[in-house]
Enzyme design. Structure first.
Site, PDB file in Angstrom:
ATOM      1  N   ASP A  21       0.799  -1.377   0.123  1.00 51.14           N
ATOM      2  CA  ASP A  21       0.053  -0.052   0.086  1.00 51.14           C
ATOM      3  C   ASP A  21       0.944   1.336   0.027  1.00 51.14           C
ATOM      4  O   ASP A  21       1.025   2.045   0.882  1.00 51.14           O
ATOM      5  CB  ASP A  21      -1.077  -0.060   1.257  1.00 51.14           C
ATOM      6  CG  ASP A  21      -1.976   0.953   1.151  1.00 51.14           C
ATOM      7  OD1 ASP A  21      -2.223   1.537   0.096  1.00 51.14           O
ATOM      8  OD2 ASP A  21      -2.722   1.128   2.143  1.00 51.14           O
ATOM      9  N   GLU A  96      -6.330   4.801  -9.473  1.00 46.09           N
ATOM     10  CA  GLU A  96      -7.848   5.147  -9.020  1.00 46.09           C
ATOM     11  C   GLU A  96      -8.223   6.144  -9.826  1.00 46.09           C
ATOM     12  O   GLU A  96      -7.449   7.164 -10.458  1.00 46.09           O
ATOM     13  CB  GLU A  96      -7.434   5.912  -7.428  1.00 46.09           C
ATOM     14  CG  GLU A  96      -8.920   6.353  -6.882  1.00 46.09           C
ATOM     15  CD  GLU A  96      -8.461   6.264  -5.376  1.00 46.09           C
ATOM     16  OE1 GLU A  96      -9.623   6.913  -4.630  1.00 46.09           O
ATOM     17  OE2 GLU A  96      -7.730   5.541  -4.836  1.00 46.09           O
ATOM     18  N   LYS A 132      -9.438   1.412  -9.395  1.00 52.64           N
ATOM     19  CA  LYS A 132      -9.895   1.608  -8.078  1.00 52.64           C
ATOM     20  C   LYS A 132     -11.198   2.702  -8.278  1.00 52.64           C
ATOM     21  O   LYS A 132     -10.832   3.714  -8.707  1.00 52.64           O
ATOM     22  CB  LYS A 132      -8.923   2.454  -7.066  1.00 52.64           C
ATOM     23  CG  LYS A 132      -7.897   1.293  -6.894  1.00 52.64           C
ATOM     24  CD  LYS A 132      -6.918   1.978  -5.578  1.00 52.64           C
ATOM     25  CE  LYS A 132      -7.588   1.987  -4.351  1.00 52.64           C
ATOM     26  NZ  LYS A 132      -6.501   2.340  -3.329  1.00 52.64           N
ATOM     27  N   THR A 156     -12.993   0.723  -3.481  1.00 56.38           N
ATOM     28  CA  THR A 156     -12.413   1.127  -2.256  1.00 56.38           C
ATOM     29  C   THR A 156     -13.252   1.932  -1.456  1.00 56.38           C
ATOM     30  O   THR A 156     -14.602   2.050  -1.791  1.00 56.38           O
ATOM     31  CB  THR A 156     -11.063   1.999  -2.786  1.00 56.38           C
ATOM     32  OG1 THR A 156     -10.559   2.417  -1.595  1.00 56.38           O
ATOM     33  CG2 THR A 156     -11.873   3.041  -3.470  1.00 56.38           C
ATOM     34  N   PHE A 178     -11.761  -0.839   4.615  1.00 56.89           N
ATOM     35  CA  PHE A 178     -10.897  -0.338   5.579  1.00 56.89           C
ATOM     36  C   PHE A 178     -11.004  -0.505   6.880  1.00 56.89           C
ATOM     37  O   PHE A 178     -11.764   0.213   7.471  1.00 56.89           O
ATOM     38  CB  PHE A 178     -11.053   1.148   5.148  1.00 56.89           C
ATOM     39  CG  PHE A 178     -10.470   1.649   3.700  1.00 56.89           C
ATOM     40  CD1 PHE A 178     -10.238   0.864   2.512  1.00 56.89           C
ATOM     41  CD2 PHE A 178      -9.858   3.007   3.598  1.00 56.89           C
ATOM     42  CE1 PHE A 178     -10.001   1.316   1.552  1.00 56.89           C
ATOM     43  CE2 PHE A 178      -9.548   3.498   2.633  1.00 56.89           C
ATOM     44  CZ  PHE A 178      -9.474   2.493   1.484  1.00 56.89           C
TER      45      PHE A 178
END
Length: 329
Positions: A21, A96, A132, A156, A178
């Site tokens: 990440d 993303e 994403k 996400t 998350f």
């Protein structure tokens, strides 16, 4: 690590696909994850490091030479980072879609297609990329279209089972619940302390994982946003876990047994009931979940803010490049 016993990171890799990440290439080389994932926050941080100046300079020179918009240059910079990451990891790299498109179905689809096309021009096939997208209702609708076109999506900002089920129903390739942000909300709301076993973020991922496995859902569960190594260990066996460099380092240095905590074989008496979601039901369930609705909105705001900061950085560099060229005349 002592003796010849494997580190906890090595043990984790034996049961879970480990994803980095970060946008920091050196960290990725060090910990050798299978996949890598980025977002505007990570790109913004990496773009200000001297090691990645060539990636920034290339995007700025390209934009200035072609009279492109600041947003287009920022998009190119994100793909520059993504392309470099594909040279390091053997698996997928997540790029993303703009957070300010989170409630725009057609805008999300158009941007995703453009990202995939740019990678293709560089010889990077779509099988190496995940797009994403925030797991709003609109984002999920866009993902359904993209998946049907063979563009795999990483959904996400997932904070609830309702989001996870809607993503699965849309055929999303992967979701990112998350963990740490869920914990943050509960700590702030209750003032309580949590262990890895009582951590509400860990419990959320376990619930989603069990739902998927019990109902034969192919969508991959990738836990994200960890606050400590204990959360990661409590999810050992999850399909994938995306982990920041400092926690990868901590796991690489730690020894001792790391038991598998999640298994795809869900007993019948633990199988959760199937949810049938239309738009009205999805929005109602999300609204009823204060944590999920607040953290989703907050996450979109944060990514939008960092995207604006990235574009500001690009704009400054474009102006500096133009002023330098004018001074040379």
């Amino acid at each position: 690590m002592t003796g010849t016993s494997p580190s906890k990171l090595d043990q984790l890799k034996s049961m879970t696909t480990v994803v980095a990440d970060t946008g920091d290439m050196e960290s990725i080389r060090t910990f050798a994850p299978v996949d890598a994932t980025t977002n505007p926050t990570l790109i913004l941080k990496a773009a200000q490091l001297p090691a990645y100046e060539p990636l920034v300079a290339e995007a700025v020179a390209w934009g200035r030479g072609r009279g492109r918009l600041t947003s287009e240059v920022a998009d190119r910079l994100a793909v520059n980072f993504g392309e470099e990451l594909t040279k390091i990891v053997p698996g997928r790299v997540s790029t993303e879609v703009d957070a300010d498109l989170s409630f725009d179905v057609e805008g999300t689809i158009e941007k995703a297609r453009a990202i995939i096309a740019e990678y293709a021009r560089r010889g990077v096939g779509r099988e190496r990329i995940l797009i994403k997208i925030a797991a709003t209702w609109e984002g999920i609708r866009a993902a359904r279209v993209l998946q049907e076109e063979g563009i795999d999506c990483n959904m996400t900002l997932v904070f609830s089972l309702a989001q996870a089920v809607a993503c699965a129903d849309a055929g999303a390739f992967l979701i990112s619940p998350f963990v740490g942000r869920i914990l943050d909300w509960h700590v702030k709301a209750t003032g309580a302390s949590f262990t890895p076993e009582t951590d509400p973020g860990v419990a959320s991922v376990r619930q989603i994982y069990e739902y998927y496995k019990a109902h034969g859902v192919a969508t991959i569960v990738m836990g994200a946003s960890f606050r400590n190594a204990g959360e990661i260990e409590a999810l050992a066996g999850c399909d994938r876990l995306t982990i920041a460099p400092q926690l990868l380092d901590e796991l690489a240095r730690a020894s001792g047994p790391l038991p598998r905590r999640l298994t795809p074989n869900i007993p019948a008496d633990r199988a959760p009931a199937r949810l049938n979601l239309d738009e009205k039901t999805f929005r109602l369930l999300l609204n009823e979940d204060a944590m999920a609705s607040e953290k989703l909105a907050e996450g979109i705001r944060q990514f939008s803010r960092d995207l604006r900061a990235l574009r500001d950085l690009v704009s400054q560099r474009l102006r500096a490049s133009a002023e330098s060229a004018f001074a040379d005349l």
